[in-house]
Design a protein around this motif. Sequence first.
Motif, PDB file in Angstrom:
ATOM      1  N   MET A 126      13.182  36.178  44.809  1.00 23.68           N
ATOM      2  CA  MET A 126      14.469  35.520  44.994  1.00 23.68           C
ATOM      3  C   MET A 126      14.224  34.232  45.787  1.00 23.68           C
ATOM      4  O   MET A 126      13.414  34.215  46.716  1.00 23.68           O
ATOM      5  N   ALA A 127      14.909  33.142  45.415  1.00 24.90           N
ATOM      6  CA  ALA A 127      14.700  31.870  46.113  1.00 24.90           C
ATOM      7  C   ALA A 127      15.959  31.024  46.023  1.00 24.90           C
ATOM      8  O   ALA A 127      16.866  31.301  45.222  1.00 24.90           O
ATOM      9  N   ASN A 128      16.015  29.984  46.847  1.00 27.93           N
ATOM     10  CA  ASN A 128      17.073  28.996  46.705  1.00 27.93           C
ATOM     11  C   ASN A 128      16.948  28.302  45.358  1.00 27.93           C
ATOM     12  O   ASN A 128      15.892  28.322  44.727  1.00 27.93           O
ATOM     13  N   ALA A 129      18.014  27.649  44.921  1.00 27.31           N
ATOM     14  CA  ALA A 129      18.007  27.017  43.604  1.00 27.31           C
ATOM     15  C   ALA A 129      16.971  25.907  43.499  1.00 27.31           C
ATOM     16  O   ALA A 129      16.519  25.579  42.398  1.00 27.31           O
ATOM     17  N   ASP A 130      16.564  25.324  44.627  1.00 28.22           N
ATOM     18  CA  ASP A 130      15.529  24.292  44.596  1.00 28.22           C
ATOM     19  C   ASP A 130      14.132  24.877  44.771  1.00 28.22           C
ATOM     20  O   ASP A 130      13.159  24.149  44.922  1.00 28.22           O
ATOM     21  N   GLY A 131      14.011  26.209  44.741  1.00 32.80           N
ATOM     22  CA  GLY A 131      12.723  26.882  44.857  1.00 32.80           C
ATOM     23  C   GLY A 131      12.299  27.225  46.260  1.00 32.80           C
ATOM     24  O   GLY A 131      11.340  27.985  46.456  1.00 32.80           O
ATOM     25  N   SER A 132      12.967  26.661  47.261  1.00 34.46           N
ATOM     26  CA  SER A 132      12.575  26.910  48.655  1.00 34.46           C
ATOM     27  C   SER A 132      12.997  28.302  49.104  1.00 34.46           C
ATOM     28  O   SER A 132      13.811  28.972  48.462  1.00 34.46           O
ATOM     29  N   ASP A 133      12.443  28.726  50.240  1.00 33.24           N
ATOM     30  CA  ASP A 133      12.761  30.009  50.858  1.00 33.24           C
ATOM     31  C   ASP A 133      12.591  31.165  49.879  1.00 33.24           C
ATOM     32  O   ASP A 133      13.426  32.062  49.801  1.00 33.24           O
ATOM     33  N   ALA A 134      11.490  31.151  49.128  1.00 29.22           N
ATOM     34  CA  ALA A 134      11.216  32.247  48.188  1.00 29.22           C
ATOM     35  C   ALA A 134      10.891  33.524  48.946  1.00 29.22           C
ATOM     36  O   ALA A 134      10.188  33.500  49.963  1.00 29.22           O
ATOM     37  N   GLN A 135      11.404  34.652  48.440  1.00 30.52           N
ATOM     38  CA  GLN A 135      11.231  35.933  49.113  1.00 30.52           C
ATOM     39  C   GLN A 135      10.917  37.027  48.100  1.00 30.52           C
ATOM     40  O   GLN A 135      11.458  37.030  46.997  1.00 30.52           O
ATOM     41  N   VAL A 136      10.046  37.947  48.483  1.00 31.42           N
ATOM     42  CA  VAL A 136       9.703  39.084  47.648  1.00 31.42           C
ATOM     43  C   VAL A 136      10.717  40.200  47.883  1.00 31.42           C
ATOM     44  O   VAL A 136      10.909  40.655  49.009  1.00 31.42           O
ATOM     45  N   LEU A 137      11.351  40.659  46.790  1.00 33.13           N
ATOM     46  CA  LEU A 137      12.305  41.759  46.881  1.00 33.13           C
ATOM     47  C   LEU A 137      11.639  43.103  46.649  1.00 33.13           C
ATOM     48  O   LEU A 137      12.016  44.114  47.239  1.00 33.13           O
ATOM     49  N   SER A 138      10.641  43.124  45.755  1.00 34.44           N
ATOM     50  CA  SER A 138       9.969  44.376  45.411  1.00 34.44           C
ATOM     51  C   SER A 138       8.575  44.061  44.899  1.00 34.44           C
ATOM     52  O   SER A 138       8.337  42.984  44.338  1.00 34.44           O
ATOM     53  N   SER A 139       7.649  44.988  45.101  1.00 35.42           N
ATOM     54  CA  SER A 139       6.288  44.800  44.612  1.00 35.42           C
ATOM     55  C   SER A 139       5.645  46.165  44.417  1.00 35.42           C
ATOM     56  O   SER A 139       6.166  47.196  44.861  1.00 35.42           O
TER      57      SER A 139
END
Length: 463
Positions: free
Chosen positions: A126-139
Amino acid sequence: MSREPNQARRIGPASKRAGVWLLQIGCLLFAFPLQATFSTAPVPEAQTAPRSSEGPTAPASGCYGSSFGQHQSNVTSQLSSVASGVIVTQLTDGGGNWISYHDIPAYSVPLHRIFYNQMKGNQKIMANADGSDAQVLSSEPDSRPTRTRELYLSFDGTLAYYLKSNPGSGVDLYAIHLKSTGPCKEVRLTNLDHEGGPVKVSTTTVDPKSGKNVIGYAESNVLHRVLEDGSRLPDVSLPDPENEFPFHILRFNPRFPNILFYRRNKPGERFGMDSLWVADLSSQGKAYDLAANYEKLAHPAWSEDGLQIGFRDRSGRWYVADAVRSGGTLNISHSSFPVKSIGPRDRGLDAQFCSWAPDSSQFLCITSRTGSDSKIFLMALDGSATKVLASTDLHAQSRETGRARSGKFMRGPGRGRPAEAGEGGGMQGDTWARFLGDSRHIIVHSNRTGRPEVYAISNFTPF
């Protein structure tokens, strides 16, 4: 010489005079602004795309995952062709990033977030619309061999769900309620412990009694349904004459929970059977084959209002079927649906994958070609006009090695039907695109660098 941030600094007479002069100069500049000359040279690679005040750029809310560092850069000048003024920004790096499918949502309107897949560890991002602050929700553990499994997003943007390997054995359906607060919590929705062939997962619809999202899934020829809280709805055995076979794709209608379309698979086959069945669960006596009069019908998608189904034929032409009446019943006459041929009329284009804009004002399409001939374009609803935005510079995928091959190739029309959602097509060379929360921003992935990455297209004028 260093000083503390709050330490006072003495200002002498000379400094005061300099400050007065600077103030006077500033006033003059304000009163008589300088004329600027703007260059038409390519945008520097490190510059990010400008943000529109109307675009999906608001800060995110809801739950959060773990940090997933990604670098964004403007790659407009690196592509083979880009329409004047259009900006293409690469949102991810490192390879193995892709959006799920051309008819699966990739943007949450209430959260102002994009969602995509990362191959390593089957990570859901999941990330901001500009790609920043990307985060892993599941792995999943890197050491555990798994198939790539797509992330699904509910049409209301509040629920992420996906197949995942269980800690013990088998796979099941898991979900994350995105509007919850604190760390994102993964909830197991099913207890299949399935270890056989693929499990097919549907897009969501809404249960009229509870108001909750409904997900369909099937590991065989029977349709299971589960609510977003894990509650089960009755299983359904659909009435098509091919119902001895397992499912290939499942798509609930986004507006009418009683309606869906689906395709079957013969055991051991990957591309699905030719029929595309449309059924009304509230009247289970019959399913209707939308593909009966079309050769190699493929890549169907629901319209935003749930009244139409779009699809392409063998030649790469896009059609729209008026499949559902406004009251939520099938629009059937003499066992068939009214169908319109749309386009594109430009002979240099074909419609491999298309989807509707959020406001239903136009189509977003991708051609079946590769290399510099792989185009992403807008098409008017009646097919009368098209607007090419950029080349995706897609590489053909080698069947022997699984690696990208350079050069220009045809794929799709005329060479069988490519794998449809749930078969990891994004990792096999297909390019898919989706509008974001408006009709002015697009998310797309391409393997132009050898492995798929996610890109944003902006600064264009829609139809």
